[in-house]
Design a protein around this motif. Structure first.
Motif, PDB file in Angstrom:
ATOM      1  N   LEU A   1       7.660  -2.586  -2.728  1.00  0.00           N
ATOM      2  CA  LEU A   1       7.291  -1.222  -3.075  1.00  0.00           C
ATOM      3  C   LEU A   1       8.540  -0.357  -3.069  1.00  0.00           C
ATOM      4  O   LEU A   1       9.273  -0.312  -2.082  1.00  0.00           O
ATOM      5  N   ILE A   2       8.823   0.312  -4.191  1.00  0.00           N
ATOM      6  CA  ILE A   2       9.982   1.203  -4.304  1.00  0.00           C
ATOM      7  C   ILE A   2       9.607   2.595  -3.808  1.00  0.00           C
ATOM      8  O   ILE A   2      10.321   3.203  -3.031  1.00  0.00           O
ATOM      9  N   ASP A   3       8.493   3.087  -4.296  1.00  0.00           N
ATOM     10  CA  ASP A   3       7.959   4.391  -3.894  1.00  0.00           C
ATOM     11  C   ASP A   3       6.456   4.353  -4.141  1.00  0.00           C
ATOM     12  O   ASP A   3       5.902   3.273  -4.354  1.00  0.00           O
ATOM     13  N   ASP A   4       5.794   5.489  -4.140  1.00  0.00           N
ATOM     14  CA  ASP A   4       4.336   5.514  -4.275  1.00  0.00           C
ATOM     15  C   ASP A   4       3.822   4.977  -5.605  1.00  0.00           C
ATOM     16  O   ASP A   4       2.654   4.611  -5.706  1.00  0.00           O
TER      17      ASP A   4
ATOM     18  N   VAL B   1       0.846  -1.181   0.000  1.00  0.00           N
ATOM     19  CA  VAL B   1       0.000   0.000   0.000  1.00  0.00           C
ATOM     20  C   VAL B   1       0.888   1.239   0.000  1.00  0.00           C
ATOM     21  O   VAL B   1       1.854   1.312   0.741  1.00  0.00           O
ATOM     22  N   SER B   2       0.559   2.193  -0.865  1.00  0.00           N
ATOM     23  CA  SER B   2       1.210   3.495  -0.856  1.00  0.00           C
ATOM     24  C   SER B   2       0.116   4.560  -0.767  1.00  0.00           C
ATOM     25  O   SER B   2      -1.070   4.241  -0.780  1.00  0.00           O
ATOM     26  N   ASP B   3       0.488   5.822  -0.684  1.00  0.00           N
ATOM     27  CA  ASP B   3      -0.510   6.890  -0.682  1.00  0.00           C
ATOM     28  C   ASP B   3      -1.249   6.960  -2.011  1.00  0.00           C
ATOM     29  O   ASP B   3      -2.352   7.473  -2.084  1.00  0.00           O
ATOM     30  N   ARG B   4      -0.645   6.411  -3.048  1.00  0.00           N
ATOM     31  CA  ARG B   4      -1.202   6.525  -4.394  1.00  0.00           C
ATOM     32  C   ARG B   4      -1.969   5.277  -4.834  1.00  0.00           C
ATOM     33  O   ARG B   4      -2.940   5.380  -5.557  1.00  0.00           O
TER      34      ARG B   4
ATOM     35  N   LEU C   1      -2.035  -6.259  -9.676  1.00  0.00           N
ATOM     36  CA  LEU C   1      -3.317  -5.566  -9.717  1.00  0.00           C
ATOM     37  C   LEU C   1      -3.193  -4.263  -8.953  1.00  0.00           C
ATOM     38  O   LEU C   1      -2.648  -4.227  -7.856  1.00  0.00           O
ATOM     39  N   VAL C   2      -3.704  -3.178  -9.537  1.00  0.00           N
ATOM     40  CA  VAL C   2      -3.563  -1.852  -8.961  1.00  0.00           C
ATOM     41  C   VAL C   2      -4.946  -1.289  -8.648  1.00  0.00           C
ATOM     42  O   VAL C   2      -5.836  -1.309  -9.507  1.00  0.00           O
ATOM     43  N   TYR C   3      -5.113  -0.784  -7.410  1.00  0.00           N
ATOM     44  CA  TYR C   3      -6.392  -0.265  -6.942  1.00  0.00           C
ATOM     45  C   TYR C   3      -6.215   1.157  -6.402  1.00  0.00           C
ATOM     46  O   TYR C   3      -5.142   1.532  -5.944  1.00  0.00           O
ATOM     47  N   ASP C   4      -7.302   1.905  -6.402  1.00  0.00           N
ATOM     48  CA  ASP C   4      -7.329   3.217  -5.765  1.00  0.00           C
ATOM     49  C   ASP C   4      -7.350   2.999  -4.253  1.00  0.00           C
ATOM     50  O   ASP C   4      -8.168   2.218  -3.751  1.00  0.00           O
ATOM     51  N   PRO C   5      -6.476   3.670  -3.466  1.00  0.00           N
ATOM     52  CA  PRO C   5      -6.418   3.408  -2.029  1.00  0.00           C
ATOM     53  C   PRO C   5      -7.620   3.945  -1.245  1.00  0.00           C
ATOM     54  O   PRO C   5      -7.884   3.470  -0.147  1.00  0.00           O
TER      55      PRO C   5
ATOM     56  N   ASN D   1       6.301   0.729 -13.293  1.00  0.00           N
ATOM     57  CA  ASN D   1       5.571   1.963 -13.016  1.00  0.00           C
ATOM     58  C   ASN D   1       4.088   1.620 -12.973  1.00  0.00           C
ATOM     59  O   ASN D   1       3.518   1.176 -13.968  1.00  0.00           O
ATOM     60  N   LEU D   2       3.464   1.796 -11.807  1.00  0.00           N
ATOM     61  CA  LEU D   2       2.064   1.412 -11.621  1.00  0.00           C
ATOM     62  C   LEU D   2       1.098   2.350 -12.317  1.00  0.00           C
ATOM     63  O   LEU D   2      -0.076   2.027 -12.484  1.00  0.00           O
ATOM     64  N   THR D   3       1.571   3.512 -12.756  1.00  0.00           N
ATOM     65  CA  THR D   3       0.714   4.478 -13.440  1.00  0.00           C
ATOM     66  C   THR D   3       0.613   4.189 -14.931  1.00  0.00           C
ATOM     67  O   THR D   3      -0.469   4.206 -15.499  1.00  0.00           O
TER      68      THR D   3
END
Length: 187
Positions: free
Chosen positions: A48-51, A1-4, A18-22, A67-69
């Protein structure tokens, strides 16, 4: 989990990140990754490297950031070797640690140097699961859990503890000395 993002590693079916909105936990996107990376047969583990980035080890052993984005992938370290169950972590300086059982691999990202270091702590001891003697007089044995074993020389009282012997999970249940080698069995 990150802030993003909230990130989940899915191993079956397929192997994806899988990527979700926190905030809403709404599914945003999925990225494919190797199902059993680093050639070890273990399922992919992500750090997790960063957000917005996770680290994983590709089948050719390269440590990759995802890159999760936007799904871009970057090589973080080209030839790191392996770590137990793909456990890789960043230190405060941005270098990478790979954990083994009694040691760790240290990857200096600036110099590209790979070094191995013993964990400087005396072990607490383990219950012995198996023992076997070899023709040269050494006694081999191992604990009920873990991928390590030891040898003991009764003539010199020298006890040698060996670090993790394989990259896969599975405890060593027995060892048979034969023709100058120790053959081990694990699941």
């Amino acid at each position: 989990v990150s802030d993003r993002y909230v990130v989940e590693g899915q191993h079956r079916p397929g192997s994806r990140v899988l990527v979700y909105d926190p905030n809403t936990l709404k599914f945003l996107r999925a990225y494919t990754v190797p199902p059993k990376n680093n050639g070890s047969g273990n399922q992919s583990i992500f750090t997790l490297i960063d957000d917005t980035h996770v680290l994983y080890q590709d089948n050719d052993q390269k440590l990759m950031s995802l890159n999760l984005t936007n799904g871009d992938r970057t090589i973080e370290f080209a030839s790191p070797g392996t770590a137990a169950n793909n456990r890789w972590y960043f230190d405060k300086s941005g270098n990478i640690l790979g954990l083994l059982v009694q040691s760790y691999v240290y990857l200096n990202r600036k110099t590209k140097e790979v070094t191995h270091h013993m964990i400087p702590v005396e072990g607490l001891g383990e219950h012995i699961l198996w023992l076997n003697a070899s023709p040269d007089g050494l006694i081999y044995g191992g604990p009920g859990l873990g991928q390590t074993f030891f040898s003991f020389n009764p003539k010199t009282n020298l006890l040698t503890s060996y670090d993790q012997v394989i990259d896969r999970t599975g405890e060593i249940y027995y060892g048979i000395p034969y023709d100058g080698k120790l053959y081990t069995m694990s699941y």
